[in-house]
Scaffold this active site. Structure first.
Site, mmCIF file in Angstrom:
data_model
loop_
_atom_site.group_PDB
_atom_site.id
_atom_site.type_symbol
_atom_site.label_atom_id
_atom_site.label_comp_id
_atom_site.label_asym_id
_atom_site.label_seq_id
_atom_site.Cartn_x
_atom_site.Cartn_y
_atom_site.Cartn_z
ATOM 1 N N GLU A 7 0.506 5.771 7.466
ATOM 2 C CA GLU A 7 1.915 6.121 7.233
ATOM 3 C C GLU A 7 2.308 7.328 8.074
ATOM 4 O OE1 GLU A 7 3.294 3.756 5.847
ATOM 5 O OE2 GLU A 7 1.519 2.898 4.894
ATOM 6 N N HIS A 40 3.014 6.322 11.607
ATOM 7 C CA HIS A 40 4.308 5.640 11.746
ATOM 8 C C HIS A 40 5.418 6.606 12.162
ATOM 9 C CE1 HIS A 40 4.015 1.440 10.842
ATOM 10 N NE2 HIS A 40 3.622 1.562 9.598
ATOM 11 N N GLY A 60 0.811 -1.216 0.000
ATOM 12 C CA GLY A 60 0.000 0.000 0.000
ATOM 13 C C GLY A 60 0.838 1.257 0.000
ATOM 14 N N GLU A 96 6.423 4.269 4.956
ATOM 15 C CA GLU A 96 6.523 5.418 5.860
ATOM 16 C C GLU A 96 7.912 6.050 5.939
ATOM 17 O OE1 GLU A 96 6.061 2.153 6.829
ATOM 18 O OE2 GLU A 96 7.165 1.708 8.671
#
Ligand code: TRP
Ligand code: ZN
Length: 869
Positions: A305, A308, A268, A271
């Site tokens: 993300e 993260h 997907g 990060e």
């Protein structure tokens, strides 16, 4: 004796958690100089290293052409180091070592989408998690080595965009045709978070001011024509930044945040510190081109993300066994974020549906592993539903048990203790415990054990004594590699309802003091236990695991009437849905009568449609054939399941009668103010439309065609297209052609065109051949592969017939080109051993025939595990 010639992964390729050792050298700083040319890339690196413990100086590297290496200014000759396929070992290295290394790499021929690779004719990007950096240069490529990165990127001016992590400190020209930038990332980070981007992209810009007053430049890079589709992602990014400040007290820490979109991406998104790289499917969002579900996914991945940055980057993992430390926590955080964007009940329903459809089957088969495994061959094979989704559930259980305030004290303590460190799951649980004052150490068992616990519960009502007793028992399936399984703490959220009035008992007054139930929650942490409620004036219906309070398989002897009761009277939307699912599963798998369900749904839906149309749509969910199949462990017949499910759908369509058309015609998404309400109305209308088609209503196709033609919204257009195509309507061919014409230059929309045809229930081998031979099919783009194989896999009858060869061929082809994808796609066949003969034997043979033909650790490990059952 015949010794099988199958390639098994050699024992010494397995890595064990128990063998963890600190790195012998740390890297204080690294200077990288990356020069991209059409047919090669030069990478020069300077590493300032300091000894930390005894041991050799080990640098990891793969597929690198080593040109030169100097140590503290002295050129090393070949007898001063050892070089093999995996590593470079410097012999007798001094305690302080400055290494300068020149290598040549080939991103232009790198098809694995790992390391530095050419993603398009005008784009180079990196993907370094988990072990990609070693394909860029020699480095102690492990997450517990943190360093300060300074990066110079140089390329031809035909690539105007030159990005790396951190702050831009210099830019300039090199001769007439080339230019460079220099970036410095002030935060220490492991190499897997390094990123650079070289390309020709347009950019959408915005700004954000943090709670600390920091002014952050936000930039989303994409192809020029896609920039208008980046606004939803930008809003989601700002929303995420605010959300993390408000819910976790975590402001952003750099002056810029960049996101780059590419269609050549395995997962997907990634990060990388301050420079996320995203699959286009997780950035681009626009109602005209993107379905509602995909728009929701964009927002949740943007949040994921971003989150993260604290859970993963500022505090990272000591080793890759701890992957679920960052992933489980970050998924829990993005799920919580998404609960604020739409109906919270539906968010929970969708998250649990994923868990049950993917993680539960994974955990009951040959690929079962604990959220924190204790050994692996290829870490890329462990980016699994278990690590992500079950990992999130463990965090959810602890958060729920602590409640908002104490959980916040716990996470505050975690950030205070470990900012800037690479830590373990134990560190996380210890910080939560210390911060909250509640001992959570028993939850470590959840991280360390495989399998879905079975929770058996029994209820007994004594009308004379007005008591209700609930007894619990937990058990786990034996696992060869993980003996000594222990009981886990299972938070059971529960409610009691008066079966006569439908009212919920107030547990404070009903519950016996000392029965262990507090705030509607019972923490069951033994092998067996019984609790009792007193003052239960009339027969109760108990609702268990509200909001799915623990990732377990519940076994409770509900009557169909009690489930129908819960559908109508439960106030927790998730458990209303859960009741429908259990009821439908019984009708489907155990042959129960459907009348009770139909009646209850007719009673319930009208009340819900107004309030929460999205929830109303979910209450029509009929468990998929794939999910139903995953509940069967032996003699599974996909054809039988398909017949039973179709029969149920026919019954539902018949019994619902005019309700479908009435509802369809009464609803108008354009009258809804909120996106989430409109999304619900669209979902419900599409379900009604497909039911009408199933009723044989001739008007259904006309309505679908009108819906298809008159809308500017992808969920509506696709919903109508699906009804027409899957029912082989007279208009099907024309709308398919129209759809292709409209979207042939919109890769993500075109994915839907492939998907819908591959997912046709009557798709054949020829359908798949036609799609994979199509000029727009592309084995270099994972999204496109997934649209066909994912579509095909929507129908298990097809997966387990002609689909077997499709997946085997894909795995064989990708074994060399893109082993991460090869291994993931092959997993569609994991449950082969549950099939009834002769299919079982046939699939087994196909898998065994594949074994000698594959070489990558990824595919070999997966295939070996799949066949080890
Ligand atoms: N860390 C990424 C995430 O969950 C996962 C990821 C992105 C990944 N790309 C990858 C993992 C490639 C393995 C390989 O957000
Ligand atoms: Zn993640």
């Amino acid at each position: 004796m015949n010794i099988a010639a199958t390639p098994v992964v050699e024992a010494d390729q397995t890595v064990y958690l128990k063998d963890y050792q600190k790195p012998s050298f740390l890297v204080e700083s690294i200077n990288l100089d990356i020069q991209v040319y059409d047919d090669h890339t030069n990478v020069n690196s300077t590493l300032v290293m300091k000894r930390q413990t005894t041991g050799d100086l080990v640098l990891l590297g793969r597929d690198l052409e080593l040109k030169s290496i100097t140590l503290n200014g002295q050129q090393l000759s070949e007898h001063e180091y050892q070089l093999d396929k995996e590593q470079l070992v410097i012999l007798n290295a001094p305690d302080a070592a400055i290494l300068n290394i020149d290598v040549v790499i080939h991103p232009e021929t790198n098809t694995m989408l790992e390391g530095l690779y050419q993603a398009a004719s005008d784009l180079f990007v990196t993907q370094n998690e988990p072990e990609g950096f070693r394909k860029i240069t020699f480095y102690p490529d492990r997450p517990d080595v943190l360093s300060v990165f300074t990066t110079r990127v140089e390329a031809d001016k035909k690539f105007p965009v030159l990005l790396a992590n951190g702050n831009l400190i210099e830019a300039g020209e090199v001769g007439a045709d080339r230019h460079y930038t220099i970036w410095q990332d002030p935060t220490k980070k492991p190499a897997y978070l390094f990123a650079c981007v070289i390309g020709d992209l347009a950019v959408l810009k915005d700004r954000y001011t943090t709670s600390e007053g920091r002014d952050v430049a936000l930039e989303i890079y994409a192809e020029e024509k896609d920039i208008p589709k980046c606004h939803i992602a930008m809003e989601a990014l700002k929303h995420s930044m605010r959300w993390d400040e408000e819910h976790y007290g975590r402001p952003y820490d750099l002056d810029n945040y960049m996101i780059v979109a590419t269609s050549a991406f395995n997962m997907g998104a990634m990060e990388n510190k301050g420079l996320n790289i995203f699959n286009t499917s997780c950035v681009l969002a626009d109602e005209e081109f993107t379905t509602d579900a995909a728009i929701m996914r964009v927002q949740s991945v943007i949040a994921h993300e971003y989150f993260h940055n604290w859970t993963g980057n500022r505090i990272t993992c000591r080793d890759w066994f701890q992957l679920c430390l960052k992933e489980g926590l970050t998924v829990f955080r993005d799920q919580s974020f998404s609960e604020d964007l739409q109906s919270a009940a539906v968010q929970r329903i969708d998250d649990v549906a994923v868990l049950k459809a993917h993680q539960f089957p994974e955990d009951s088969g040959p690929l079962s592993h604990p959220p924190r495994p204790d050994h692996f061959v290829e870490i890329n094979n462990f980016y699994t539903a278990t690590v992500y989704e079950k990992g999130a559930e463990i965090n959810r259980m602890m958060a729920m048990l602590l409640g908002k305030e104490k959980f916040r004290l716990g996470t505050d303590e975690y950030f205070k203790r470990h900012d800037g460190q690479a830590v373990t799951v134990e560190d996380w649980v210890a910080a939560l415990t210390a911060g909250s004052g509640v001992d959570l150490s028993a939850f470590l068992t959840w991280y360390n054990q495989p399998g879905t616990p079975k929770l058996e519960a029994k209820g007994e009502y004594d009308a004379v004594a007005q008591t209700y007793r609930l007894s619990f028992k937990q058990s786990l399936k034996v696992h060869a590699k993980y003996p000594n399984l222990k009981a886990v703490p299972i938070p059971v959220a529960l409610a009691l309802f008066n079966a006569e009035t439908g009212e919920q008992y107030n547990l404070q007054s009903v519950a016996l003091i000392e029965n262990g139930v507090k705030d509607g929650m019972y923490l069951f942490d033994q092998d067996e236990a019984t609790i009792e409620f007193t003052g239960v004036t009339a027969k109760p219906v108990v609702s268990l695991l509200r909001n799915f309070s623990a990732p377990v398989n519940l076994d409770f002897n509900y009557s169909d009437e009690a489930l129908a009761f819960l559908l109508q009277y439960e106030t927790n939307g998730f458990n209303q849905w859960q009741a429908t699912q259990t009821l439908l599963e019984r009708i489907l798998l155990d042959g129960h009568n459907a009348d009770i369900y139909i009646q209850a749904i007719k009673n319930t839906i009208p009340n819900i449609v107004e309030k929460d149309p999205l929830l109303a749509s979910r209450l029509f969910d009929v468990p998929s054939e794939g999910y139903l199949g995953s509940r069967i462990d032996i003699d599974y017949s996909p054809v039988k399941i398909q017949e039973q499910r179709n029969a149920l759908l026919d019954t539902l369509a018949r019994e619902l009668g005019s309700f479908c058309k009435d509802t369809y015609l009464a609803l108008d998404p354009d009258l809804q103010k909120e996106f989430s309400q409109a999304m619900g109305v669209r979902a419900l209308k599409n379900i009604m439309l497909s039911m009408m088609a199933r009723q044989g209503d001739s008007e259904a196709f006309d309505l679908a065609h009108v819906q298809y033609s008159n809308t500017g919204n992808m969920s509506e257009r696709l919903g109508a297209l699906r009804v027409l195509v899957w029912n082989d309507a007279p208009q099907a061919e024309a709308v398919l052609q129209d759809f292709y014409r409209r979207y042939k230059d919109e890769a993500l929309s075109l994915d839907q065109w492939f998907m819908i045809q591959a997912a046709h229930p009557n798709a054949t081998e020829e359908t798949i051949q036609y799609l994979t031979a199509h000029a727009d099919y592309d084995l270099g783009t994972p999204n496109r592969i997934r649209s066909v194989s994912g579509g095909l896999n929507a129908n298990p009858v097809n997966t387990w017939s002609f689909g077997v060869q499709h997946f085997v061929d894909l795995a064989k082809y990708l074994d060399e080109k893109n082993p991460i994808m090869g291994s993931r796609l092959l997993q569609a066949l994991t449950r082969w051993y549950t099939l009834a003969e002769p299919q079982r034997g046939e699939v087994k043979q196909a898998l065994e025939a594949l074994q000698p033909q594959v070489k990558s650790k990824n595919v070999v490990e997966t295939l070996n595990s799949m066949l080890s059952i």
